[in-house]
Scaffold this motif. Sequence first.
Motif, PDB file in Angstrom:
ATOM      1  N   LYS A 116      -3.768   4.060  -5.947  1.00 25.46           N
ATOM      2  CA  LYS A 116      -4.006   3.442  -4.635  1.00 25.46           C
ATOM      3  C   LYS A 116      -5.397   3.791  -4.097  1.00 25.46           C
ATOM      4  CE  LYS A 116       0.244   1.914  -4.577  1.00 25.46           C
ATOM      5  NZ  LYS A 116       1.241   2.267  -3.601  1.00 25.46           N
ATOM      6  N   TYR A 145       0.834  -1.200   0.000  1.00 25.16           N
ATOM      7  CA  TYR A 145       0.000   0.000   0.000  1.00 25.16           C
ATOM      8  C   TYR A 145       0.871   1.253   0.000  1.00 25.16           C
ATOM      9  CZ  TYR A 145      -3.703   3.219   1.431  1.00 25.16           C
ATOM     10  OH  TYR A 145      -4.590   4.255   1.504  1.00 25.16           O
ATOM     11  N   ILE A 181      -1.384  -4.646   2.121  1.00 24.82           N
ATOM     12  CA  ILE A 181      -2.754  -5.142   2.050  1.00 24.82           C
ATOM     13  C   ILE A 181      -2.676  -6.645   1.820  1.00 24.82           C
ATOM     14  CG2 ILE A 181      -4.948  -5.061   0.820  1.00 24.82           C
ATOM     15  CD1 ILE A 181      -4.382  -2.218   0.074  1.00 24.82           C
ATOM     16  N   LEU A 217     -10.660   1.708  -0.821  1.00 22.93           N
ATOM     17  CA  LEU A 217      -9.811   1.445   0.342  1.00 22.93           C
ATOM     18  C   LEU A 217     -10.498   1.759   1.667  1.00 22.93           C
ATOM     19  CD1 LEU A 217      -6.938   0.263   0.183  1.00 22.93           C
ATOM     20  CD2 LEU A 217      -7.762   1.175  -1.949  1.00 22.93           C
ATOM     21  N   GLU A 238       2.982   0.010   4.937  1.00 25.05           N
ATOM     22  CA  GLU A 238       1.758  -0.768   5.094  1.00 25.05           C
ATOM     23  C   GLU A 238       1.562  -1.729   3.931  1.00 25.05           C
ATOM     24  OE1 GLU A 238      -0.987   2.454   5.336  1.00 25.05           O
ATOM     25  OE2 GLU A 238      -0.974   2.488   7.528  1.00 25.05           O
ATOM     26  N   ILE A 274      -5.607  -4.112   5.927  1.00 24.66           N
ATOM     27  CA  ILE A 274      -4.394  -3.298   5.826  1.00 24.66           C
ATOM     28  C   ILE A 274      -3.604  -3.476   7.118  1.00 24.66           C
ATOM     29  CG2 ILE A 274      -3.465  -0.966   5.555  1.00 24.66           C
ATOM     30  CD1 ILE A 274      -5.983  -0.206   4.060  1.00 24.66           C
TER      31      ILE A 274
END
Length: 631
Positions: free
Chosen positions: A575, A525, A531, A593, A529, A546
């Motif tokens: 993103k 991500y 996903i 997201l 981070e 996440i």
Amino acid sequence: MATSEDLIASDEIQESEETLSDDLNCPLCMKIFRSPRRLPCLHSFCHDCLQSHIYKIASLKDSVKELCCPLCGHVAYIGELTAELTADKLVHLFPLNTLMLSVLMKSNDQAHFVCNACQVQDIVSPAENLCAVCEEALCVQCSKMHEILRLSTNHTILKIKDLPSKQETVLQDNEMFRCTEHGSLPVEYYCKDHEAQLCAKCFVDDHVSCPEVIKLANKTPNLSEALNQMKEQMKNLEDQLKQFADIKVLNLSQLESDVNSLTGKIRTLKKIINDALDDLEERVKEEVNNIFNDEKKKIEQTNQICQSHVTAIQNSNIVLESVSKYATQNQMFLLIKKITNQFVISKRHNDDRLSKNDIVTMQLEVNPQLNSVVNIPRGEIGTLKIKKRGESPVVPDRFKPLQQCIVERVNVKDIKGLKNKTPLVKYFTPCYTKVTFTSTEQLMLVDYENKILFLLDSLCNILCSHTFLYKPFDVCIIHGKGDENVVAVSVPDKNSVHLFSLEDNSITHLKSIQTKYKCFGIAAYNQKELIVSGPCNDRMAYYWSIITLDGKEKSYHEFDGAGTHQTYIALNAFKSRLYISAYAEGSLCCFGLNGTKHFTFRNQLLREPQGVSVDRDDNVYVVGYRSDNIF
């Protein structure tokens, strides 16, 4: 002695306070407050309005344990409604807003209050006093009882009619200025480190070591500037809200105008269609009637001719019958010959008529295009477009296949030396589940069956490898600064993600992160981070979440599916959208997201989808394992 200027200023203050009190309206009923009760978030509502709000929530749910503020959504625990503990009694869990009451009383000294203690017992008694600590109205009898109870013996009891002149006392004893942990103790400190209001006990027990603690009595700064700033900010927010409301009113007016215009267009369209149909009816009726009249004349003429021939035949029969008694043989012979000639001519004409078989019928064969107009679906008459300005572009609810897609195989390279690189591993037929590029155009390749992660150069020569104890599945690159790369590899059987660094053409294990369920699909991500996605172990569903590189889960989402097989995931370039291919479901799902599911895509030409990728133009590519294609 007060000067005239002091008296004028005092009158102006009193007048402004009375004007302000007239503007104190309940946000629910939009009328001046009646017995305002305060929620923990400091929003206040009329006693009856708050009670109705609790009833409303209770009617929508089987049980009520929490109350959400109608304005900000702050949740307050209120317990569960029972036969004894009704909404009438639960509303008393929230105190009267005595500060607001003191302002209201300045302009309305005739306000009447009922005793809250008696009201809980379904008794209506007029209240004359108010406990500044409990913030409840009390009748004379309950006031006396309140004063002798050990828990409330030190509480300040005020006459309700004296509230406007007792604001200092109200402020001093108000619950808002007492410690939330130790209700009887006043707030004396403020911890900047934790942004917490503290009593003396809280300070000694939990915050004595905090470096940024101020004692309010000694170090409270001059707040006039801060108060003015807050007033200005609140005024700006008020103006913005009013402006926003005005825009919505204008929008509603415009929307109403659009509805009227649209209705008028439909009415006009209907009239055009009806006029066209009426004209069509007239033209068809006129044409049919003309054909009918022509055929009628022809049939009448034919019938008349036939009838004449019938009459002539009948006459001949009568003559033959009459003459046969008196005529000689020669006369009969000649008469029969003449009549026979007439009969032959009549029969020939009749045979011609019968052979033509000119029977006329009428049938209407409807033009197929007209059928399509009559049976046209509502959506094909036209498109009703609803436009919303100021919103993000709407994600389509289905994929739109590329109009032209020319696929050309540019290059094919063999990967050599796999067995030589892993001599100690019993080598199975490779099962490559993922390949991805590093920032230096090297390739990371996962061999699921042989439990190996390969690092290849751009010519597909093996640089190094890492062997796992369990089967790895997916790999992604977390791009750092420059040529620094961190590699994340999912290991489903161990509910884990392994992190590696790539330096000097080598793979170095850094650490592993545990996931809630089996982790198959994985995507970066950002630099901190990941996903991850896979099936939920305990039910037939999939998940995606996440997580940070420290293993903390920042968000978690589930979606329906078989929940037993692998998933692949891909992020678009911005993103903003996440694509998840569900192998067992034969589907490709698209999520925002924030967890919003935009759509699910299925197609008979895409069976058992696996790897998925998105290019910079937001085109999505997915591998069909059973359909042997890339969709």
